[in-house]
Scaffold this motif. Structure first.
Motif, PDB file in Angstrom:
ATOM      1  N   ALA A   1     122.410   0.716  51.068  1.00 31.53           N
ATOM      2  CA  ALA A   1     122.917   1.842  50.264  1.00 31.53           C
ATOM      3  C   ALA A   1     123.994   1.363  49.281  1.00 31.53           C
ATOM      4  O   ALA A   1     124.021   1.805  48.126  1.00 31.53           O
ATOM      5  CB  ALA A   1     123.484   2.926  51.185  1.00 31.53           C
ATOM      6  N   ILE A   2     124.865   0.473  49.726  1.00 30.68           N
ATOM      7  CA  ILE A   2     125.913  -0.036  48.828  1.00 30.68           C
ATOM      8  C   ILE A   2     125.286  -0.880  47.716  1.00 30.68           C
ATOM      9  O   ILE A   2     125.635  -0.744  46.539  1.00 30.68           O
ATOM     10  CB  ILE A   2     126.964  -0.857  49.623  1.00 30.68           C
ATOM     11  CG1 ILE A   2     127.740   0.075  50.560  1.00 30.68           C
ATOM     12  CG2 ILE A   2     127.922  -1.588  48.677  1.00 30.68           C
ATOM     13  CD1 ILE A   2     128.730  -0.619  51.469  1.00 30.68           C
TER      14      ILE A   2
ATOM     15  N   MET B   1     122.117   6.322  60.186  1.00 34.57           N
ATOM     16  CA  MET B   1     121.743   5.087  59.463  1.00 34.57           C
ATOM     17  C   MET B   1     122.349   3.877  60.159  1.00 34.57           C
ATOM     18  O   MET B   1     123.484   3.930  60.591  1.00 34.57           O
ATOM     19  CB  MET B   1     122.294   5.143  58.051  1.00 34.57           C
ATOM     20  CG  MET B   1     121.414   5.857  57.074  1.00 34.57           C
ATOM     21  SD  MET B   1     122.162   5.766  55.466  1.00 34.57           S
ATOM     22  CE  MET B   1     121.198   4.507  54.715  1.00 34.57           C
TER      23      MET B   1
ATOM     24  N   LYS C   1     123.484   1.380  45.299  1.00 31.13           N
ATOM     25  CA  LYS C   1     124.446   2.121  44.474  1.00 31.13           C
ATOM     26  C   LYS C   1     124.884   1.260  43.284  1.00 31.13           C
ATOM     27  O   LYS C   1     124.968   1.737  42.154  1.00 31.13           O
ATOM     28  CB  LYS C   1     125.644   2.503  45.365  1.00 31.13           C
ATOM     29  CG  LYS C   1     126.787   3.232  44.711  1.00 31.13           C
ATOM     30  CD  LYS C   1     127.920   2.324  44.334  1.00 31.13           C
ATOM     31  CE  LYS C   1     128.553   1.609  45.507  1.00 31.13           C
ATOM     32  NZ  LYS C   1     129.471   0.550  45.102  1.00 31.13           N
TER      33      LYS C   1
ATOM     34  N   PRO D   1     133.511   5.625  57.639  1.00 25.89           N
ATOM     35  CA  PRO D   1     133.539   4.972  58.960  1.00 25.89           C
ATOM     36  C   PRO D   1     132.592   3.782  59.075  1.00 25.89           C
ATOM     37  O   PRO D   1     131.886   3.643  60.060  1.00 25.89           O
ATOM     38  CB  PRO D   1     133.127   6.105  59.896  1.00 25.89           C
ATOM     39  CG  PRO D   1     132.295   7.006  59.071  1.00 25.89           C
ATOM     40  CD  PRO D   1     132.788   6.902  57.664  1.00 25.89           C
ATOM     41  N   VAL D   2     132.551   2.951  58.032  1.00 23.10           N
ATOM     42  CA  VAL D   2     131.677   1.765  58.115  1.00 23.10           C
ATOM     43  C   VAL D   2     132.519   0.515  58.326  1.00 23.10           C
ATOM     44  O   VAL D   2     133.679   0.459  57.915  1.00 23.10           O
ATOM     45  CB  VAL D   2     130.807   1.571  56.838  1.00 23.10           C
ATOM     46  CG1 VAL D   2     129.868   2.727  56.652  1.00 23.10           C
ATOM     47  CG2 VAL D   2     131.662   1.355  55.606  1.00 23.10           C
TER      48      VAL D   2
ATOM     49  N   LYS E   1     123.083   0.850  55.595  1.00 22.65           N
ATOM     50  CA  LYS E   1     124.324   1.085  54.855  1.00 22.65           C
ATOM     51  C   LYS E   1     124.580  -0.040  53.853  1.00 22.65           C
ATOM     52  O   LYS E   1     125.053   0.204  52.738  1.00 22.65           O
ATOM     53  CB  LYS E   1     125.497   1.227  55.830  1.00 22.65           C
ATOM     54  CG  LYS E   1     125.463   2.568  56.532  1.00 22.65           C
ATOM     55  CD  LYS E   1     126.512   2.687  57.592  1.00 22.65           C
ATOM     56  CE  LYS E   1     126.361   4.037  58.288  1.00 22.65           C
ATOM     57  NZ  LYS E   1     127.164   4.158  59.477  1.00 22.65           N
TER      58      LYS E   1
END
Lengths: 225, 238
Positions: A9-10, A1, A13, A90-91, A6
């Motif tokens: 995705a946050i 991704m 969420k 690991p972002v 990402k």
């Protein structure tokens, strides 16, 4: 991704969690509704021209209910120490910032989309021919508010008196955006041509950019401390 | 020798309080270190530094030979942390939680991987129930599933038995036994001496920010370890 997926995705969420509980949205919407109703009843609209006060009332409703949402934003991350879980992934820290910021932006824009029609009815204001300009001003003003608000929300989440601290920290910083948003909303509602609000819009855009860059650069240090 | 975890003279200060003082720690691949120590000894601070959450004031930390803070993302990919806090979102289901974390870790074939790890911790039947309806033991198992998903080579366990009943503790022990298989390097902080000694290859006692005792398990007299622990902690001059 990739980076943007990402962030998405946050944001998703947060929205997904909110769709289950409706904690943030219901408190924001009820508060903004109350502000409009109280102002509507406390001001005699037969004696006072609604266009003299409406823009201020509208932005009071937006910003104060926005504070309620921002206060809750990082509280969900505090629950079970999810923020640490997120920081262990690991972002890049900026992914977390943009994800949270976009989530807050969506909550505020939805609240505003429902508040504006109520405002139009209560203050008997016609906006159908000004809707496009109004959307631009509301979007840009909200973007600036949320951009720096997300940063301060992260900063105040560990403070005991966070409900008090967040507005104390945030409002002095966002004053330029709020003033410009109120002024340009007033001009739009009074039927001024778009050219007249351009200078205010430029001011909002400049502050949006400044706040975005500063928040982006400083979020990593704030979240790690 | 190449160490998976290599700390040299690591210190951390919070205001006037020294949480860690000159910690040296070297662990080889496949080691399982159990760290014991009283509250406030700096155990969690050590794990936070090793997991890249906070920075030490001095000293160096190398994970897999890479200096911490040099390759942030690469190091974090290989580290899993199980804490007494679950890092799970209560309003989401186990599937949604794992899907979210899986996306953050770029896990390929995510759907199948989620099914695998949920099965591994025995929660398949509750996969679509909100986490807020879970017992402490179930939440802890799901937390382990979250950690297992990216298949990290290093796992830190910070008091994983906290708040678990006997049955849940047994189940967790079985899961930890499985974790131990393979080449994973594990550090576990626990107050439970019996459970710590049961699984570990190395033992450490941390007191007042210092590593007061560090030994391979084969050199430890298990029957006398409890008195050793109380003597070490009781000395208090660290």
């Amino acid at each position: 991704m990739d980076y943007f997926s990402k962030i998405w995705a946050i944001m998703w969420k947060d929205i997904r969690g909110e769709l289950r509980t409706k904690e943030i949205f219901s408190s924001m919407f009820i508060f903004s509704l109350l502000v409009l109703v109280i102002f509507n009843f406390s001001i005699d609209l037969l004696e006072v021209n609604p266009l003299d006060i409406a823009q201020g009332v509208l932005w009071i409703a937006f910003t104060f209910s926005g504070i309620l949402g921002l206060n809750r934003s990082f509280l969900f991350e505090k629950e079970n120490d999810c923020i640490q879980g997120l920081m262990l992934t690991p972002v890049d820290r900026s992914v977390i910032y943009f994800g949270k910021m976009l989530g807050n932006l969506v909550f505020m824009l939805v609240m505003e989309a429902i508040t504006v029609p109520v405002f139009v009815v209560l203050f008997n204001i016609t906006i159908y021919d000004k809707i496009f300009s109004l959307i631009i001003v509301i979007f840009l003003g909200t973007l600036g508010f949320v951009t720096v608000g997300t940063l301060f929300s992260a900063m105040s989440v560990n403070i005991k008196a966070r409900e008090v601290m967040l507005p104390i920290l945030l409002f002095p910083i966002v004053v330029p955006i709020i003033i410009a948003a109120v002024k340009s909303t007033g001009l739009i509602l009074s039927g001024s041509p778009f050219g007249e609000i351009v200078s205010w819009l430029k001011l909002i855009i400049v502050f949006d950019i400044i706040y975005l860059v500063v928040s982006f650069l400083s979020f990593e240090y704030i979240i790690e401390e | 020798m190449d160490y998976v975890i290599d700390c040299e003279k690591v210190s951390k200060v919070y205001g006037n309080i020294s949480a860690l003082r000159d910690i040296n720690l070297k662990l080889e691949k496949g080691s399982f270190l159990a760290i014991f120590g009283p509250n406030g000894a700096g155990k969690t601070t050590l794990l936070k530094i090793l997991s890249h959450l906070i920075k030490p004031n001095s000293g160096t930390v190398k994970i897999n030979g890479i200096l911490l803070h040099d390759e942030d993302g690469e190091i974090r990919k290989n580290i899993g942390v199980v804490s007494h806090n679950s890092f799970l979102y209560n309003n989401l289901t186990p599937y949604e939680n794992l899907e979210f974390y899986g996306k953050m870790y770029d896990i390929p074939d995510l759907k199948n991987r989620i099914a695998e790890v949920i099965d591994e911790v025995g929660l398949t039947a509750r996969m679509h129930d909100p986490v807020r309806t879970f017992s402490r033991g179930m939440t802890q198992r799901l937390s382990i599933a979250r950690v297992l998903m990216p298949n990290p080579s290093i796992i830190y366990l910070d008091e994983p038995y906290t708040g678990l009943d006997q049955h849940a503790a047994m189940k967790l022990r079985d899961i930890l036994k499985n974790l131990k298989k393979g080449d994973r390097t594990i550090i576990m902080i626990t107050h439970n001496i019996e459970r710590g000694l049961e699984l570990c290859t190395h033992v450490a006692i941390q007191v007042m920010g210092r590593m007061a005792y560090f030994e391979k398990i084969e050199n430890v007299d298990r029957d006398k370890f409890e008195s050793k622990y109380f003597n070490t902690v009781g000395e208090g001059h660290y």
